[in-house]
Design a protein around this motif. Sequence first.
Motif, PDB file in Angstrom:
ATOM      1  N   TRP A 226     -72.996  37.825 -77.560  1.00  0.00           N
ATOM      2  CA  TRP A 226     -73.442  36.866 -78.559  1.00  0.00           C
ATOM      3  C   TRP A 226     -73.489  37.471 -79.956  1.00  0.00           C
ATOM      4  N   ASP A 227     -73.779  38.781 -80.069  1.00  0.00           N
ATOM      5  CA  ASP A 227     -73.971  39.420 -81.372  1.00  0.00           C
ATOM      6  C   ASP A 227     -72.729  39.403 -82.249  1.00  0.00           C
ATOM      7  N   GLY A 228     -71.553  39.196 -81.656  1.00  0.00           N
ATOM      8  CA  GLY A 228     -70.333  39.161 -82.465  1.00  0.00           C
ATOM      9  C   GLY A 228     -70.023  40.477 -83.139  1.00  0.00           C
ATOM     10  N   ASP A 229     -70.167  41.574 -82.389  1.00  0.00           N
ATOM     11  CA  ASP A 229     -70.008  42.903 -82.995  1.00  0.00           C
ATOM     12  C   ASP A 229     -68.676  43.555 -82.670  1.00  0.00           C
ATOM     13  N   LEU A 230     -67.690  42.782 -82.217  1.00  0.00           N
ATOM     14  CA  LEU A 230     -66.389  43.360 -81.936  1.00  0.00           C
ATOM     15  C   LEU A 230     -65.756  43.860 -83.227  1.00  0.00           C
ATOM     16  N   MET A 231     -65.019  44.944 -83.127  1.00  0.00           N
ATOM     17  CA  MET A 231     -64.454  45.586 -84.322  1.00  0.00           C
ATOM     18  C   MET A 231     -63.022  46.004 -84.054  1.00  0.00           C
ATOM     19  N   ARG A 232     -62.388  46.566 -85.072  1.00  0.00           N
ATOM     20  CA  ARG A 232     -61.040  47.096 -84.903  1.00  0.00           C
ATOM     21  C   ARG A 232     -61.093  48.363 -84.065  1.00  0.00           C
ATOM     22  N   ARG A 233     -60.212  48.461 -83.073  1.00  0.00           N
ATOM     23  CA  ARG A 233     -60.123  49.634 -82.204  1.00  0.00           C
ATOM     24  C   ARG A 233     -58.858  50.416 -82.521  1.00  0.00           C
ATOM     25  N   ASN A 234     -58.795  51.657 -82.052  1.00  0.00           N
ATOM     26  CA  ASN A 234     -57.620  52.475 -82.348  1.00  0.00           C
ATOM     27  C   ASN A 234     -56.932  53.054 -81.117  1.00  0.00           C
ATOM     28  N   THR A 235     -57.417  52.682 -79.923  1.00  0.00           N
ATOM     29  CA  THR A 235     -56.843  53.197 -78.683  1.00  0.00           C
ATOM     30  C   THR A 235     -56.781  52.060 -77.665  1.00  0.00           C
ATOM     31  N   TYR A 236     -55.656  51.940 -76.989  1.00  0.00           N
ATOM     32  CA  TYR A 236     -55.449  50.819 -76.076  1.00  0.00           C
ATOM     33  C   TYR A 236     -54.889  51.297 -74.742  1.00  0.00           C
ATOM     34  N   VAL A 237     -55.280  50.600 -73.680  1.00  0.00           N
ATOM     35  CA  VAL A 237     -54.711  50.826 -72.349  1.00  0.00           C
ATOM     36  C   VAL A 237     -54.157  49.489 -71.863  1.00  0.00           C
ATOM     37  N   PRO A 238     -52.825  49.359 -71.757  1.00  0.00           N
ATOM     38  CA  PRO A 238     -52.244  48.114 -71.242  1.00  0.00           C
ATOM     39  C   PRO A 238     -52.684  47.845 -69.803  1.00  0.00           C
ATOM     40  N   ILE A 239     -52.911  46.569 -69.499  1.00  0.00           N
ATOM     41  CA  ILE A 239     -53.385  46.163 -68.180  1.00  0.00           C
ATOM     42  C   ILE A 239     -52.388  45.168 -67.588  1.00  0.00           C
ATOM     43  N   ALA A 240     -51.892  45.447 -66.393  1.00  0.00           N
ATOM     44  CA  ALA A 240     -51.009  44.498 -65.708  1.00  0.00           C
ATOM     45  C   ALA A 240     -51.792  43.236 -65.359  1.00  0.00           C
ATOM     46  N   GLU A 241     -51.085  42.120 -65.266  1.00  0.00           N
ATOM     47  CA  GLU A 241     -51.773  40.853 -64.999  1.00  0.00           C
ATOM     48  C   GLU A 241     -52.515  40.890 -63.665  1.00  0.00           C
ATOM     49  N   ALA A 242     -51.931  41.515 -62.660  1.00  0.00           N
ATOM     50  CA  ALA A 242     -52.595  41.602 -61.352  1.00  0.00           C
ATOM     51  C   ALA A 242     -53.870  42.432 -61.438  1.00  0.00           C
ATOM     52  N   ILE A 243     -53.833  43.479 -62.251  1.00  0.00           N
ATOM     53  CA  ILE A 243     -55.028  44.309 -62.443  1.00  0.00           C
ATOM     54  C   ILE A 243     -56.097  43.527 -63.195  1.00  0.00           C
ATOM     55  N   MET A 244     -55.676  42.749 -64.191  1.00  0.00           N
ATOM     56  CA  MET A 244     -56.625  41.930 -64.944  1.00  0.00           C
ATOM     57  C   MET A 244     -57.312  40.928 -64.019  1.00  0.00           C
ATOM     58  N   GLU A 245     -56.553  40.306 -63.142  1.00  0.00           N
ATOM     59  CA  GLU A 245     -57.126  39.342 -62.220  1.00  0.00           C
ATOM     60  C   GLU A 245     -58.076  40.021 -61.235  1.00  0.00           C
ATOM     61  N   ALA A 246     -57.719  41.236 -60.790  1.00  0.00           N
ATOM     62  CA  ALA A 246     -58.589  41.968 -59.871  1.00  0.00           C
ATOM     63  C   ALA A 246     -59.907  42.328 -60.544  1.00  0.00           C
TER      64      ALA A 246
END
Length: 217
Positions: A145-165
């Motif tokens: 709720w706080d709305g504190d998301l920010m710009r990030r600098n590191t990412y890990v791609p997630i396969a759709e099957a992994i996202m669903e799991a």
Amino acid sequence: MRNIALASRGERLSVLCLGAHSDDIEIGVGGTILSMLSRGVILDVHWCVFSASGERETEARRSAEAFLSETESCKIELGNFEDSYFPSQSREIKAWLIELRSRVSPDVIFTHSREDEHQDHREINMLTTNVFRDHFILEYEIPKWDGDLMRRNTYVPIAEAIMEAKVELLLKNFGTQRSKDWFDADTFRSLARLRGMECRAPARFAEAFTARKLLLA
């Protein structure tokens, strides 16, 4: 943007996951853990939740065991620090972390974000970076709720099957949270889709982190 793998198939990686509450690690880094396992990375995971009592303790342990079922080894530790009052328990939490440091030396630590508006999350971040000064730390994010998301600098791609799991395990294991308006599949998929767009993830989803320091040799 450069691709740097934490570990490749067949390589061993020691991971320390730190979460203030029983669902934090799963929300912030659950997809990354499942992705590394699916790629054949040999994981040794130390999974620590600082506040888990009553039904939340049962949920925390059940969920951790589900996410870590394919790891080479895992250790789950659940604390009983008082939820919502971590700043006033800073000395005790720091002592807990110092004792933990004497037993583990991970290749990577996943912890809360420094900019997180939740006082418990922020306290864990500050103490993590204070106690584990010589370790590689990645800060994960928790939508709320706080709305504190920010710009990030590191990412890990997630396969759709992994996202669903990941989504399935979250909804299955945290019944106490399902009544909250933000705790649903749309929230988790939407944030991962946005982060996937930012890093052009092949399967459209990603988890995002902040790395404060990198030593390139």
